[in-house]
Design an enzyme around this catalytic site. Structure first.
Site, short mmCIF file in Angstrom:
data_model
loop_
_atom_site.label_atom_id
_atom_site.label_comp_id
_atom_site.label_asym_id
_atom_site.label_seq_id
_atom_site.Cartn_x
_atom_site.Cartn_y
_atom_site.Cartn_z
N ASP A 177 0.88 -1.16 0.00
CA ASP A 177 0.00 0.00 0.00
C ASP A 177 0.93 1.22 0.00
OD1 ASP A 177 -2.05 1.77 0.06
OD2 ASP A 177 -3.06 0.94 1.82
C1 BGC Z 1 -4.88 3.43 0.20
C2 BGC Z 1 -4.99 2.41 -0.92
C3 BGC Z 1 -4.84 3.10 -2.24
C4 BGC Z 1 -3.51 3.83 -2.26
C5 BGC Z 1 -3.24 4.55 -3.57
C6 BGC Z 1 -3.64 4.29 0.07
O1 BGC Z 1 -3.66 5.36 0.95
O2 BGC Z 1 -4.88 2.79 1.44
O3 BGC Z 1 -6.22 1.74 -0.83
O4 BGC Z 1 -4.95 2.18 -3.27
O5 BGC Z 1 -3.51 4.79 -1.23
O6 BGC Z 1 -4.00 5.68 -3.70
#
Ligand code: BGC
Length: 788
Positions: free
Chosen positions: A283
């Site tokens: 993530d």
């Molecule tokens: C989130 C993810 C997301 C990623 C990219 C993170 O803060 O937890 O779900 O895909 O950002 O935007």
């Protein structure tokens, strides 16, 4: 011909002269043309590291300093991140974009005035799961994946399938259910739908990411059994049934180790036990140790920072990280790149058929709305009702989906007021103007901020307008019926709270009471429509409503879909995939959520935010959602699996293919529409196991099926297959799935508490349904809830 031959000859001579040296130097191998091993062998250490560390972060209002910022913007503005291209070896960059409810990219681009890049905001995952229909979800996936491809995205950062452990989870709307069978099957359907377009998915957030409080630091302390049966099960089903291109590891730790740094999770369980073939990405900014991430099997670090690259290079040079481990991570990414539109050179149009997709979104939305209450057949709205007064700000301002990375830039959204108007109702103008003027004033005072500023400091949702009782009284005589909309919004970075969120605010309760008193005095109906992304308390006010329609956050066509169900154009067929408890204190994780903080150890974390170490212990064990309420006899407001229809159904006795289990057993039931309206029914199969050495819930969902639209009097036979996997529970002592011998009861019903028919079979002797690795062992003892 003559000319061509001449040109060919000139070309050949030119190549001979200029290319001579290149041939002598052995040209670099090219991805897809040369063996993978040759491509990897030709890569410098720096190139390998470029591939496993993303190309940087660029978002309006913030960039990660010194990264390869610009790549993302160059390819698809607003996409969440890209990987580095290595043109010398024929390796293109991959474009990844959020998110679960639709393609999240910028809707306008610099230098391209007049063109827009809007995407469909699909109904949120919680609504889709409430359809209990994997075909509906797959169809959304097919249309969704087409938008992914036409907007030049290789991998969509979706679907998300964490378990609804607690109703306050800020991202619950992005997730499907409190039950892993539903979460897993819905995810597989979505992945299969999206990926049928030749683009990838990233199922997330792996794993046990069930809260937003301290999401980057929290250590989730959870037993092996609860992990295997509840928090990992959905991922296991999804991997086995859809083999997604990628998996996204989560932010949290499990039993002391960041998931992105856990070889137990990413290698032993995901790859060895389940056979996952794709690659794992972190993530965004997840984890802290890039070398541990490489060793654990987390192929790609997103969005990627220069510091991560230097650490990996240093580790290889100093021998801390074997280069062949890095090569393994590189190969995992290259294998997927080979399948991507960026590699195959797909020319995306930037023009998906949004009109067609809007219809898919509208249909899916109607399938997942749940009729919670319908006294005296208040719904569908009667023929003679033409003038409707619509109360509540969200009647005029639809919440199509939640906030954060789960949001979508959509061209429009249809409010309930608009949907009712489109359906031919007259929506009282004075009431409409009262609310729209209030909302306009509120937005004037709270101008829209860019994504990053909003993320760091969210604008509070507009408080409900304080309704003047006199207006309700006046409208009760002037109109035929009242509809009240109650809205809730939440999203990434924050959990919800009990006061004024899980609970209705006093202003909301007063509004419901005022409208209800006024309309009931005139013998007119009051319908409450819930435009919410997560569970709320319905107990204090539900008696005031004649009908309650749970419309969830239904995507951009929400108002039309709500009107379809309210008017009776569509008979509701959704059922709850998550329980509505009678009180927050009844929630099995109420006491442990969101855990303990250690503020004295705070540091600076992701994006300069304060990082407070924290831990949460899942001491309810496997007793999550209905597994708890049913086993411990705690009566919820609306139970798991519950949902009404405009018609009624009968269930024939259950037929089992055998009375003794012998590897596979089929249960069949015939569902008949016994009412006066056409409709669909969801039949749910629960299994009660004999008492064995393992503590078990009174029953667990092991199958579900939805009928087609049945006309009055029409029947359909549904069948459900039980394999050893459905009978077994996880035995921690032996790391195996064990089914106790004895009598099993198959319960088929309309909800987890409304069982219509039962039949039983026996298992002659204990059965081992599979042995897996011992992994993710808790470092501290956990006292888990046990059945009394
Ligand atoms: C989130 C993810 C997301 C990623 C990219 C993170 O803060 O937890 O779900 O895909 O950002 O935007």
């Amino acid at each position: 011909m003559q000319i061509k031959r001449l040109q060919g000859g000139v070309l050949a001579v030119a190549l001979l002269l200029s290319g001579y040296t290149a041939v002598a130097q052995n040209p670099a191998p090219k991805l897809g043309k040369s063996p993978m091993s040759a491509v990897i062998k030709a890569m410098t250490l720096e190139e390998k590291v470029q591939l496993v560390v993303g190309a940087g972060f660029n978002m309006p209002g913030m960039t990660s300093s010194g990264t390869g910022v610009g790549q993302t913007q160059d390819r698809v503005p607003g996409a969440a991140g890209t990987t580095h291209a290595i043109p010398r070896l024929g390796i293109p960059s991959l474009v990844t974009s959020d998110g679960p409810a639709g393609v999240r990219i910028d809707s306008v681009r610099k230098g391209n005035p007049g063109r827009t890049y809007y995407a469909t905001a699909w109904p949120v995952a919680t609504l889709l799961a409430s359809s209990w229909d994997t075909t509906v979800v797959k169809n959304v996936g097919i249309a969704f994946g087409h938008e992914v491809k036409e907007y030049g995205i290789d991998v969509i950062l979706a679907p998300a399938l964490n378990i609804h452990r607690n109703p306050l989870g800020g991202r619950n709307f992005e997730y499907y259910s409190e039950d892993p069978l539903i979460a897993g099957r819905m995810t597989a359907a979505m992945v299969n739908g999206i990926e049928s377009n030749g683009v990838g998915t990233s199922i997330k957030h792996f794993a046990a990411n069930n809260q937003e409080s301290n999401r980057n630091t929290v250590n989730t302390i959870v037993s092996e059994r609860a992990l295997r049966e509840i928090y990992l099960k959905g991922f296991e089903i999804a991997v086995k049934q859809s083999q997604p291109w990628t998996v996204m590891s989560s932010y949290n730790k499990i039993n002391g180790t960041y998931t992105s740094e856990s070889a137990d999770l990413l290698t032993t369980i995901l790859r060895k036990d389940w056979g996952f073939k794709g690659f794992v990405m972190t993530d965004w900014f997840g984890g802290t140790n890039p070398v541990a991430q490489m060793k654990a099997g987390n192929n790609l670090l997103m969005p990627g920072t220069p510091a991560q690259s230097s650490k990996i290079i240093e580790a290889v040079k100093s021998g801390q990280l074997a280069e062949n481990v890095l090569d393994g991570q590189v190969a995992g990414i290259l294998n997927i790149i080979l399948r991507s539109p960026s590699f195959t050179g797909y020319k995306n149009s930037d023009r998906p058929d949004l009109k067609k997709d809007a219809q898919v979104a509208r249909t899916a939305a109607t399938e997942g709305m749940v009729l919670l209450k319908n006294e005296d057949q208040a719904l569908p709205v009667k023929q003679q009702v033409r003038n409707v007064a619509l109360f509540g700000i969200n009647g005029y301002d639809l919440i199509a989906g939640g906030t954060g990375s789960g949001d979508v830039n959509k061209a429009y959204k249809i409010s309930l007021a608009q949907g009712l108007t489109n359906a031919g109702y007259t929506v009282d103008n004075e009431v409409r103007q009262t609310y729209t003027a209030y909302m306009a004033d509120y937005s004037g005072k709270h101008p829209k901020k860019d994504f990053f500023k909003e993320f760091m400091n969210p604008t509070p949702p507009a408080p409900e307008y304080t309704l003047d009782k006199a207006l309700a009284v006046q409208k009760a005589s002037a109109t035929d019926m009242a509809i009240i909309a109650i809205g809730r919004n939440a999203g990434e970075g924050r959990d919800r709270k009990v006061e004024d969120d899980y609970e209705l605010t006093n202003t909301e309760k007063d509004m419901i009471k005022a409208v209800s008193d006024a309309y009931h005095a005139q013998h007119k109906k009051v319908v409450v429509v819930l435009n919410i992304g997560g569970v709320i308390n319905v107990m204090p006010w539900r008696n005031s409503a004649d009908a309650i329609l749970l419309a969830w956050q239904p995507g951009l066509e929400g108002g039309n879909a709500m009107a379809d169900v309210l008017s009776g154009k569509v008979t509701p067929s959704g059922k709850l995939a998550t329980t509505f408890p009678a009180s927050y204190n009844d929630v099995p994780s109420a006491k442990s959520f969101p855990g303990k903080e250690f503020p004295e150890q705070a540091t600076t974390g992701m994006l300069g935010m304060k990082a407070i170490p924290a831990e949460v212990t899942y001491d309810e064990g496997i007793y999550v959602g209905y597994r708890y309420y049913n086993t411990f006899n705690v009566k919820p407001a609306y139970e798991f699996g519950y949902g009404l229809s405009y018609t009624t159904f009968s269930y024939s006795p259950v037929k089992l293919s055998a009375s003794t289990f012998n590897g596979r057993l089929t249960a069949t039931v015939t569902v008949t529409n016994t009412g006066k309206t056409a409709g669909k029914e969801v039949a749910e199969l629960y299994l009660s196991a004999p008492k064995g050495k393992l503590d078990k819930p009174t029953e667990e969902l092991k199958g579900f099926a939805k009928t087609r639209t049945l006309r009055p009097g029409e029947s359909q036979t549904l069948s459900f297959v039980l394999t050893p996997e459905e009978l077994a529970s996880f035995d921690t002592a032996t790391s195996s799935w064990v089914a106790a011998s004895g009598k099993y009861t198959v319960k088929i019903g309309a909800s987890s508490l409304d069982i219509k028919q039962m039949a039983s079979f026996s298992l002659a002797k204990e059965l081992i349904a599979g042995k897996v690795s011992r992994a993710l062992v808790p470092q501290v003892p956990i006292t888990e809830l046990q059945r009394p």
